[in-house]
Structures are given as C-alpha cells and as structure tokens.
Design an enzyme around this catalytic site. Structure first.
Site, PDB file in Angstrom:
ATOM      1  N   GLY A  61       0.666  -1.289  -0.002  1.00  0.00           N
ATOM      2  CA  GLY A  61       0.069  -0.070   0.040  1.00  0.00           C
ATOM      3  C   GLY A  61       0.816   1.265  -0.096  1.00  0.00           C
ATOM      4  CD1 TRP A  63       4.599   2.831  -4.761  1.00  0.00           C
ATOM      5  CD2 TRP A  63       3.943   2.425  -6.884  1.00  0.00           C
ATOM      6  NE1 TRP A  63       5.882   2.727  -5.698  1.00  0.00           N
ATOM      7  CE2 TRP A  63       5.397   2.517  -6.982  1.00  0.00           C
ATOM      8  CE3 TRP A  63       3.215   2.536  -8.060  1.00  0.00           C
ATOM      9  CZ2 TRP A  63       6.032   2.458  -7.942  1.00  0.00           C
ATOM     10  CZ3 TRP A  63       3.911   2.259  -9.138  1.00  0.00           C
ATOM     11  CH2 TRP A  63       5.366   2.239  -9.246  1.00  0.00           C
ATOM     12  CG  ASP A  81      -1.400  -7.253  -3.833  1.00  0.00           C
ATOM     13  OD1 ASP A  81      -0.614  -6.486  -4.429  1.00  0.00           O
ATOM     14  OD2 ASP A  81      -1.329  -8.258  -3.150  1.00  0.00           O
ATOM     15  CG  ASP A 122       6.203  -1.316  -7.034  1.00  0.00           C
ATOM     16  OD1 ASP A 122       7.192  -1.341  -7.966  1.00  0.00           O
ATOM     17  OD2 ASP A 122       6.415  -1.300  -5.947  1.00  0.00           O
ATOM     18  CE  LYS A 162       8.903  -3.195  -9.060  1.00  0.00           C
ATOM     19  NZ  LYS A 162       8.784  -4.010  -7.834  1.00  0.00           N
TER      20      LYS A 162
END
Length: 207
Positions: A61, A63, A81, A122, A162
């Site tokens: 969490g 970001w 997630d 990410d 990413k």
C-alpha cells in the site's frame, strides 16, 4: 552459495539500506514509496485533485498512500492485490486478482464508471530464481497491465509500471508507443544498481 547464506546477505543489505531506514523514519509502508514520488516529481506527472487512479498489485500500500495524499476529496483511488492490504485513508482497497472477472468487476464497481487518469503497477512475479522464467512472467504481467490500462484510461491518461530489462522489454516498449504519445524508461535512485528492475512511464494515452 546456500539458500541460508543468500537469505542472510539479503537481510543485511535490507537493514542497512538507506532508503529502508528513511522509510522507517518517515513512516512509509516500504522504500518503494520513494520510487513513485521521484518519478512523479521528476517527470512532472501532476494529478488533478479530482483524478481517478487505480493501483494494481498495491500491497503493502505504499504507492496507494502516496497517491491518496495527492488527491483531493473529489479524487478516487482504487487499489487491488491478491493479498489483504491495511486500509489507506481515502482509498478503496480490494483483495483479488485484477485480471479475473471477479476482480475486474470489483474494480469497475468501485470506479462507478469514472475513466482513469492514471494506472499504476509496482507488481512483480513470484521469483523462481530462473531468469528466463521470471522474465517471461514479468512480461505477462506487463501485458495484462497494458490491457487493463487500454480498457480504462481516459484520453490523455498515463500509465506507470514496473518491468525487467531483458527479453521482450524492447518489444513491449514499442507496443506502449503505439498507445501513448510519450514512453520513457526510468530507473529511480531507489532501484538497486544490480537489479534488472526498470519502470516504464507512458504518457498521453490515445485510442
């Protein structure tokens, strides 16, 4: 080198990492927060107070917390997630697979039809230690993220994800260039020098 020795090396590097110490001092959820803020600030990626943002693979969490702090009351942030994430004030934190029908439905319900200004990822695959396998898994994640972005970004929206340098990187970057006006490869100061980790910042979505 045995697994135990490698684990000890990683732990020593982690606890002595300057960004880890800074994150702990500043109350960040992880050192990854600094990667995001550096990219946003250095590349002038400004968010309007009423922007809608989705953070894919958001655990733990860090970001999401940074983005939530930049949005106004009219802004909307949705994080998702596979793992449960400690709530982020001002954000909707979902548990699920964003690429599944159930996960996608949950995201879209939380968005309420609002087009996105920014998609973040990410995410990284569970690492096997086999570079070929891990690279293929990362490129698959990147493909899924791009599909989500294409289906949900508004005209002119942005994507930050990413990735890993390696097989498939150049082809994926070229594919991004077909959807966005500008694509930049970025390696923040917080990314370790010996890591193949790279971020792609794609700005100016066009249909």
């Amino acid at each position: 080198m045995g697994a135990k020795h490698r684990s000890t090396q990683w732990y020593q590097r982690h606890v002595n990492d300057g960004f880890v110490k800074r994150a702990q001092k500043e109350g960040k959820r992880s050192r990854a927060a600094f990667k995001l803020t550096e990219i946003l600030d250095k590349h002038g990626l400004m968010l309007k107070p009423d922007a809608a943002v989705v953070d894919l693979g958001c655990a733990p969490g860090s970001w999401s917390a940074e983005i939530a702090a930049r949005l106004g009351e009219a802004g909307l942030l949705v994080g998702i997630d596979l793992l449960a994430v400690t709530p982020v004030p001002g954000a909707a934190m979902l548990q699920g697979n964003f690429d599944s029908p159930e996960g996608l439905a949950a995201i879209e319900a939380a968005l309420g039809g609002r087009p996105l200004s920014l998609v973040l990822s990410d995410m990284a695959p569970e690492m096997s230690g086999n570079k070929i396998v891990d690279q293929a898994r990362m490129m698959h994640l990147n493909d899924m993220t791009l599909t989500f972005a294409v289906n949900h970004l508004k005209e002119g929206g942005n994507l930050l994800l990413k990735t890993f340098m390696g097989d498939g990187f150049d082809a994926f970057r070229k594919e991004l260039s077909g959807w966005f006006r500008t694509v930049k490869a970025v390696k923040p100061a917080d990314s370790r020098r010996d890591s193949s980790e790279m971020f792609l910042l794609a700005m100016g979505f066009r249909r």
